[in-house]
Scaffold this motif. Structure first.
Motif, mmCIF file in Angstrom:
data_model
loop_
_atom_site.group_PDB
_atom_site.id
_atom_site.type_symbol
_atom_site.label_atom_id
_atom_site.label_comp_id
_atom_site.label_asym_id
_atom_site.label_seq_id
_atom_site.Cartn_x
_atom_site.Cartn_y
_atom_site.Cartn_z
ATOM 1 N N ASP A 20 0.820 -1.214 0.000
ATOM 2 C CA ASP A 20 0.000 0.000 0.000
ATOM 3 C C ASP A 20 0.855 1.266 0.000
ATOM 4 O O ASP A 20 0.416 2.318 -0.451
ATOM 5 N N VAL A 21 2.092 1.171 0.479
ATOM 6 C CA VAL A 21 3.005 2.313 0.489
ATOM 7 C C VAL A 21 3.855 2.341 -0.782
ATOM 8 O O VAL A 21 4.097 3.396 -1.360
ATOM 9 N N ILE A 22 4.295 1.176 -1.216
ATOM 10 C CA ILE A 22 5.182 1.094 -2.387
ATOM 11 C C ILE A 22 4.425 1.357 -3.685
ATOM 12 O O ILE A 22 4.904 2.084 -4.555
ATOM 13 N N TYR A 23 3.250 0.762 -3.833
ATOM 14 C CA TYR A 23 2.469 0.884 -5.075
ATOM 15 C C TYR A 23 1.225 1.722 -4.765
ATOM 16 O O TYR A 23 0.140 1.202 -4.574
ATOM 17 N N ARG A 24 1.413 3.033 -4.699
ATOM 18 C CA ARG A 24 0.373 3.942 -4.204
ATOM 19 C C ARG A 24 -0.716 4.273 -5.214
ATOM 20 O O ARG A 24 -1.716 4.856 -4.863
ATOM 21 N N HIS A 25 -0.513 3.936 -6.448
ATOM 22 C CA HIS A 25 -1.457 4.339 -7.490
ATOM 23 C C HIS A 25 -2.143 3.121 -8.092
ATOM 24 O O HIS A 25 -1.592 2.035 -8.103
ATOM 25 N N GLN A 26 -3.347 3.352 -8.597
ATOM 26 C CA GLN A 26 -4.099 2.318 -9.310
ATOM 27 C C GLN A 26 -4.552 2.907 -10.627
ATOM 28 O O GLN A 26 -4.936 4.072 -10.695
ATOM 29 N N GLY A 27 -4.507 2.099 -11.657
ATOM 30 C CA GLY A 27 -4.962 2.572 -12.951
ATOM 31 C C GLY A 27 -5.018 1.431 -13.945
ATOM 32 O O GLY A 27 -4.663 0.293 -13.631
ATOM 33 N N THR A 28 -5.446 1.773 -15.127
ATOM 34 C CA THR A 28 -5.548 0.788 -16.193
ATOM 35 C C THR A 28 -4.734 1.264 -17.385
ATOM 36 O O THR A 28 -4.935 2.375 -17.876
ATOM 37 N N PHE A 29 -3.824 0.416 -17.805
ATOM 38 C CA PHE A 29 -3.068 0.667 -19.025
ATOM 39 C C PHE A 29 -3.821 -0.012 -20.158
ATOM 40 O O PHE A 29 -4.417 -1.076 -19.959
ATOM 41 N N THR A 30 -3.825 0.584 -21.330
ATOM 42 C CA THR A 30 -4.481 -0.021 -22.489
ATOM 43 C C THR A 30 -3.478 -0.144 -23.637
ATOM 44 O O THR A 30 -2.546 0.648 -23.755
ATOM 45 N N ARG A 31 -3.713 -1.152 -24.455
ATOM 46 C CA ARG A 31 -2.865 -1.356 -25.635
ATOM 47 C C ARG A 31 -3.730 -1.898 -26.755
ATOM 48 O O ARG A 31 -4.493 -2.845 -26.558
ATOM 49 N N ASN A 34 -3.990 -5.545 -33.236
ATOM 50 C CA ASN A 34 -4.856 -6.230 -34.201
ATOM 51 C C ASN A 34 -6.310 -5.766 -34.090
ATOM 52 O O ASN A 34 -7.244 -6.572 -34.143
ATOM 53 N N GLY A 35 -6.492 -4.473 -33.892
ATOM 54 C CA GLY A 35 -7.837 -3.909 -33.830
ATOM 55 C C GLY A 35 -8.562 -4.103 -32.517
ATOM 56 O O GLY A 35 -9.704 -3.687 -32.372
ATOM 57 N N ARG A 36 -7.923 -4.766 -31.554
ATOM 58 C CA ARG A 36 -8.537 -4.978 -30.236
ATOM 59 C C ARG A 36 -7.812 -4.157 -29.192
ATOM 60 O O ARG A 36 -6.590 -4.042 -29.224
ATOM 61 N N THR A 37 -8.563 -3.637 -28.251
ATOM 62 C CA THR A 37 -7.964 -2.920 -27.137
ATOM 63 C C THR A 37 -7.965 -3.847 -25.925
ATOM 64 O O THR A 37 -9.000 -4.371 -25.539
ATOM 65 N N ARG A 38 -6.790 -4.050 -25.362
ATOM 66 C CA ARG A 38 -6.668 -4.876 -24.153
ATOM 67 C C ARG A 38 -6.378 -3.969 -22.979
ATOM 68 O O ARG A 38 -5.670 -2.978 -23.114
ATOM 69 N N GLU A 39 -6.927 -4.315 -21.841
ATOM 70 C CA GLU A 39 -6.740 -3.523 -20.636
ATOM 71 C C GLU A 39 -5.874 -4.273 -19.638
ATOM 72 O O GLU A 39 -5.970 -5.495 -19.513
ATOM 73 N N TYR A 40 -5.050 -3.530 -18.919
ATOM 74 C CA TYR A 40 -4.145 -4.074 -17.914
ATOM 75 C C TYR A 40 -4.295 -3.265 -16.626
ATOM 76 O O TYR A 40 -3.545 -2.319 -16.391
ATOM 77 N N PRO A 41 -5.287 -3.610 -15.805
ATOM 78 C CA PRO A 41 -5.443 -2.894 -14.534
ATOM 79 C C PRO A 41 -4.333 -3.315 -13.569
ATOM 80 O O PRO A 41 -3.963 -4.494 -13.514
#
Length: 124
Positions: A20-31, A34-41
């Motif tokens: 909780d101290v080291i990784y203080r942020h939350q978010g979703t990366f997208t890529r 081949n025409g598809r968007t993948r999410e990486y929360p």
């Protein structure tokens, strides 16, 4: 269990206990691929390499030169050990520090922590 395995287990336990101290942020990366968007929360930490070790500064400077970017726009990303790392080319969905945070390169994972760091570009 070898000595290295014991050290690895202890270090990984500490990473999770202090997550909780080291990784203080939350978010979703997208890529898009081949025409598809993948999410990486994921839970993550972002640092300016200027505040890192000499090795991190040197790596960031070399990366910035190779990417044709300003050193001031390079960021170091680490991701919680229980979350999937976003792949190269993934972009944080929400703006970061007034720009767009894009994952460009992952290091080899550490033998002890299993953690890798990503060099990212902050595009403004």
């Amino acid at each position: 269990m070898s000595r290295v395995d014991a050290i690895r287990a202890r270090v990984q336990s500490r990473l999770r206990a202090n997550a909780d101290v080291i990784y203080r942020h939350q978010g979703t990366f997208t890529r898009q691929q081949n025409g598809r968007t993948r999410e990486y929360p994921c839970r993550f930490s972002v640092r300016d390499p200027v505040k890192g070790s000499r090795d991190q500064v040197a790596a960031a400077e070399a990366f910035a030169t190779a990417a044709g970017a300003a050193f001031r726009d390079v960021r170091v990303l680490t991701v919680h050990p229980d979350d999937a790392r976003p792949p190269e080319g993934a972009v944080l969905a929400d703006p970061w520090d007034g720009g767009r945070l894009e994952v460009r390169s992952w290091s080899q994972p550490s033998d002890f922590t299993g953690q890798a760091i990503a060099l990212c570009l902050l595009r403004r």
